[in-house]
Design an enzyme around this catalytic site. Structure first.
Site, short mmCIF file in Angstrom:
data_model
loop_
_atom_site.label_atom_id
_atom_site.label_comp_id
_atom_site.label_asym_id
_atom_site.label_seq_id
_atom_site.Cartn_x
_atom_site.Cartn_y
_atom_site.Cartn_z
N HIS A 84 -46.60 49.94 -23.40
CA HIS A 84 -46.58 51.36 -23.05
C HIS A 84 -47.81 52.12 -23.55
O HIS A 84 -48.02 53.27 -23.18
CB HIS A 84 -45.32 52.04 -23.60
CG HIS A 84 -45.26 52.14 -25.10
ND1 HIS A 84 -45.00 51.05 -25.90
CD2 HIS A 84 -45.47 53.19 -25.94
CE1 HIS A 84 -45.01 51.42 -27.17
NE2 HIS A 84 -45.31 52.70 -27.21
N ASP A 89 -43.98 50.67 -19.30
CA ASP A 89 -43.05 51.79 -19.41
C ASP A 89 -43.38 52.84 -18.35
O ASP A 89 -44.53 53.24 -18.20
CB ASP A 89 -43.16 52.40 -20.81
CG ASP A 89 -42.00 53.34 -21.13
OD1 ASP A 89 -41.49 54.00 -20.22
OD2 ASP A 89 -41.63 53.42 -22.32
N TYR A 149 -36.34 53.83 -27.07
CA TYR A 149 -36.25 52.97 -28.25
C TYR A 149 -34.79 52.66 -28.58
O TYR A 149 -33.96 53.55 -28.67
CB TYR A 149 -36.93 53.64 -29.45
CG TYR A 149 -36.77 52.85 -30.73
CD1 TYR A 149 -37.54 51.71 -30.96
CD2 TYR A 149 -35.85 53.23 -31.70
CE1 TYR A 149 -37.40 50.98 -32.12
CE2 TYR A 149 -35.70 52.50 -32.87
CZ TYR A 149 -36.48 51.38 -33.08
OH TYR A 149 -36.33 50.65 -34.23
N GLU A 179 -30.72 43.18 -29.07
CA GLU A 179 -30.57 42.44 -30.32
C GLU A 179 -29.30 41.59 -30.36
O GLU A 179 -29.17 40.75 -31.24
CB GLU A 179 -30.58 43.40 -31.51
CG GLU A 179 -31.92 44.09 -31.71
CD GLU A 179 -31.97 44.94 -32.96
OE1 GLU A 179 -31.01 44.87 -33.75
OE2 GLU A 179 -32.95 45.66 -33.15
N ARG A 239 -40.55 52.67 -38.91
CA ARG A 239 -39.17 52.24 -38.68
C ARG A 239 -38.84 50.98 -39.50
O ARG A 239 -38.22 50.04 -39.01
CB ARG A 239 -38.91 51.99 -37.19
CG ARG A 239 -39.07 53.23 -36.32
CD ARG A 239 -38.52 52.97 -34.92
NE ARG A 239 -38.69 54.13 -34.07
CZ ARG A 239 -39.67 54.29 -33.19
NH1 ARG A 239 -40.57 53.34 -33.06
NH2 ARG A 239 -39.76 55.37 -32.46
N LYS A 268 -46.05 43.76 -36.70
CA LYS A 268 -46.68 44.52 -35.64
C LYS A 268 -48.13 44.81 -36.02
O LYS A 268 -48.47 44.89 -37.19
CB LYS A 268 -45.96 45.84 -35.41
CG LYS A 268 -44.57 45.76 -34.83
CD LYS A 268 -44.03 47.16 -34.61
CE LYS A 268 -42.71 47.15 -33.84
NZ LYS A 268 -42.19 48.54 -33.68
#
Length: 403
Positions: free
Chosen positions: A120, A145, A177, A286, A333, A356
């Site tokens: 995105h 996205d 999200y 998940e 997060r 990440k």
């Protein structure tokens, strides 16, 4: 002697001494301790000319390397991706972006991987990721996205147009999200992949902030040696403290799935029912895949699987002191966005990918991993190396690339 001439001479001598001291102390910084046999020095003004030596020092945790690396990152120039924006010829795109253009071994040519990449933002990060995992025998579905800017979508489409085995998902989602749309994006790509002409063996899902730690050959050998014919969906029955999410949940959103299992999830009544049930759950990706993989009659099922799989190297904040010694970048997060100080931990990890990264904030960390990976790829190749497969001798720091 004229007093003015004397003062001028003393001034010139003083200036020369000062310049020497400045050059010696400030422009050259040792990456190794004085006790090391080999010493490496780099001019701060020339960060782009010593990338391999600097990366090697970062990989082994040399303190001076972090000082130089952090300095160099301040002078980083983002890659000029004008060739993608301006629709250069595809031959120019492939060469300037250093894409591999032939299967590198018979083993790889006979074992095709499918990739789903959800993106995105950060065009440069996407290009680096795609270049790292690209092989002409594989197939790639890119989900952009729907909220992404038009210019971003256009640039990605321009790049994709240069490849027969890369395509944009036929249906795009407004991804939220931890919402159902994230799971739906993968399923959209799966429908496209099963209808493709490429006879792929396994599908792997990635996001735009992932980066591979293993070569294509190493990924294939890992799958064949440890999971041949089985799905990899790391996860366990949910702990009580996250029961509020779904009441029947697992934790992990990454997978490596057989083609037979993908076809099963798109057609089986139980899979469709679970998908519908998951619409109002928290972060359904998940639990969806790992739950289906526990059905004994599912193709490639691993009903008793746990956390095995080594798919992602991730530094979770709640794992500090347990699986890692803290994030050297910053947390978002509760997941570490890697910095230079995380490189040693990353390369010592057994995982296939790491998550990440932010190319704009910590570009040198990503560049060091990129150079390390491409060097391994070329060393493992069993075909003649084409010159454009090699990355530049100089780094992207303090330099503007003609791509």
């Amino acid at each position: 002697m004229n007093p003015l001439h004397g003062k001028k001479s003393r001034f010139l001598v003083c200036a020369a001494v000062c310049m020497f001291i400045y050059t010696f102390i400030y422009l050259k910084v040792p990456l190794h301790d004085e006790s090391d046999e080999q010493k490496f020095r780099v001019k701060r003004a020339e960060c782009g000319f010593y990338p391999d030596e600097l990366c090697s020092a970062l990989f082994v945790g040399k303190p001076a390397a972090f000082k130089i690396g952090n300095f160099c990152q301040k002078s980083y120039q983002p890659k000029a991706l004008s060739c993608i924006h301006d629709s250069c010829s595809c031959s120019t795109v492939l060469k300037t972006l250093h894409f591999i253009t032939r299967p590198l071994s018979e083993e790889e040519g006979n074992f095709s991987l499918a990739y789903i990449i959800t993106i995105h933002k950060e065009l440069e990060m996407f290009v680096r990721l795609l270049r790292a995992i690209y092989m002409p025998q594989n197939i790639y579905c890119i989900h952009i996205d729907e909220k992404s800017p038009r210019s971003y979508k256009t640039a990605v489409q321009n790049l994709v147009n240069c490849f027969e085995n890369i395509f944009i998902s036929s249906k795009r989602e407004h991804v939220v999200y931890a919402g159902f749309s994230r799971l739906q994006a993968d399923i959209n790509c799966m429908r496209d992949l099963v209808n493709s002409k490429v006879q792929w063996n396994y599908v792997i899902n990635l996001c735009g902030q992932d980066y591979p730690l293993k070569t294509n050959k190493e990924i294939i050998q890992y799958i064949k040696s440890k999971w041949n014919g089985k799905n990899i969906t790391p996860g366990i029955v949910q702990p009580l403290h996250v029961k509020h999410r779904t009441e029947v949940s697992y934790r992990d959103a990454y997978y490596v799935l057989t083609k037979g299992f993908v076809e099963f999830t798109l057609s089986d009544a139980r899979a469709k029912a679970l998908l519908e049930w998951s619409r109002d759950t928290y972060s359904p990706d998940e639990h969806y895949w790992v739950t289906l993989n526990r059905l004994p009659d599912a193709p490639g099922a691993t009903p008793n699987a746990g956390w095995q799989g080594d798919l992602r190297a991730i530094k979770w904040k709640d794992q500090e002191g347990l699986s890692h010694k803290g994030c050297k970048g910053h947390y978002v997060r509760d997941i570490c966005i890697y910095g230079l100080g995380d490189l040693q931990w990353i390369i010592e990890s057994p995982h296939l990918f790491a998550n990440k990264f932010e190319a704009a904030r910590n570009p040198l960390a990503l560049e060091c991993l990129e150079r390390r990976l491409r060097l391994k790829v070329l060393r493992q190749a069993q075909v003649p190396i084409e010159q454009h497969w090699r990355l530049q001798e100089h780094s992207h720091f303090n330099m503007q690339l003609d791509v």
